[in-house]
Write a protein that holds these residues in place. Structure first.
Motif, PDB file in Angstrom:
ATOM      1  N   CYS A 132      -2.206   6.783   2.846  1.00 21.61           N
ATOM      2  CA  CYS A 132      -2.306   5.614   1.970  1.00 21.61           C
ATOM      3  C   CYS A 132      -2.893   6.029   0.630  1.00 21.61           C
ATOM      4  O   CYS A 132      -4.008   6.515   0.560  1.00 21.61           O
ATOM      5  CB  CYS A 132      -3.186   4.541   2.605  1.00 21.61           C
ATOM      6  SG  CYS A 132      -3.261   3.037   1.617  1.00 21.61           S
ATOM      7  N   CYS A 183       0.868  -1.170   0.000  1.00 24.28           N
ATOM      8  CA  CYS A 183       0.000   0.000   0.000  1.00 24.28           C
ATOM      9  C   CYS A 183       0.902   1.215   0.000  1.00 24.28           C
ATOM     10  O   CYS A 183       1.950   1.211   0.638  1.00 24.28           O
ATOM     11  CB  CYS A 183      -0.916   0.031   1.226  1.00 24.28           C
ATOM     12  SG  CYS A 183      -2.046   1.418   1.231  1.00 24.28           S
ATOM     13  N   PHE A 222       1.937  -1.813   2.894  1.00 26.57           N
ATOM     14  CA  PHE A 222       1.444  -0.453   2.768  1.00 26.57           C
ATOM     15  C   PHE A 222       2.668   0.447   2.718  1.00 26.57           C
ATOM     16  O   PHE A 222       3.519   0.386   3.592  1.00 26.57           O
ATOM     17  CB  PHE A 222       0.536  -0.116   3.945  1.00 26.57           C
ATOM     18  CG  PHE A 222      -0.687  -0.988   3.962  1.00 26.57           C
ATOM     19  CD1 PHE A 222      -1.845  -0.588   3.339  1.00 26.57           C
ATOM     20  CD2 PHE A 222      -0.658  -2.227   4.580  1.00 26.57           C
ATOM     21  CE1 PHE A 222      -2.972  -1.396   3.328  1.00 26.57           C
ATOM     22  CE2 PHE A 222      -1.776  -3.056   4.576  1.00 26.57           C
ATOM     23  CZ  PHE A 222      -2.934  -2.631   3.955  1.00 26.57           C
TER      24      PHE A 222
END
Length: 162
Positions: free
Chosen positions: A57, A7, A78
């Protein structure tokens, strides 16, 4: 079995806080940037996590060649400031897209001399967006049937809409 993924973040200050983000699918791996977080998520859980993370994000990537929207959790990374370095069909990426700029999409409507109704869906944004004009917003009844043509496509008949 878990599968690896990512992410990313773009830290955009333009992202609206009240408009849910939209995600665009890109085949390939989002590779550059520092890891923000990693974990095992289903597609819906990854959307929820990335949305809740706000501007931190900007999307997520995971390694699952035949499953672009896994129901069972797969491993995802992420990341911050990611970018797609090229196509790799063994990876799947969903990039968060900013909503269109306020005032960039307009709907114009008015009568023509012959009594027809002209409706223009005008997109001033630099990218394509789906747009909708509701009959009731155009002064028509909810059950109205209208013949629709695309003037940008030389008057191509798009059929009858309700």
């Amino acid at each position: 079995l878990g599968v690896q993924g990512h992410c990313v973040s773009n830290k955009s200050s333009l992202e609206a806080t009240v408009t849910p983000p939209m995600y665009r699918y890109i085949p390939g791996f989002l590779g550059a940037g520092n890891d923000l977080h990693n974990g095992t998520y289903s597609y819906d859980e990854a959307l929820a996590y990335c949305t809740a993370a706000g501007a931190e994000c900007a999307g997520f990537t995971f390694h699952a060649a035949n499953n672009p929207k896994p129901v069972k959790p797969v491993f995802m990374y992420f990341k911050t400031n990611g970018q797609n370095p090229g196509l790799d069909n063994s990876w799947n990426t969903y990039v968060k897209e900013l909503p269109p700029a306020p005032g960039s999409r307009e709907v114009w409507a008015g009568p023509l001399v012959n009594g027809d109704l002209a409706v223009v869906l005008f997109n001033r944004d630099s990218k394509a967006w789906n747009m909708t004009a509701e009959w009731t917003d155009l002064g028509l009844g909810s059950g109205a049937k209208m013949q629709v043509s695309d003037l940008w496509a030389d008057g191509k008949d798009l059929g009858q809409f309700e």
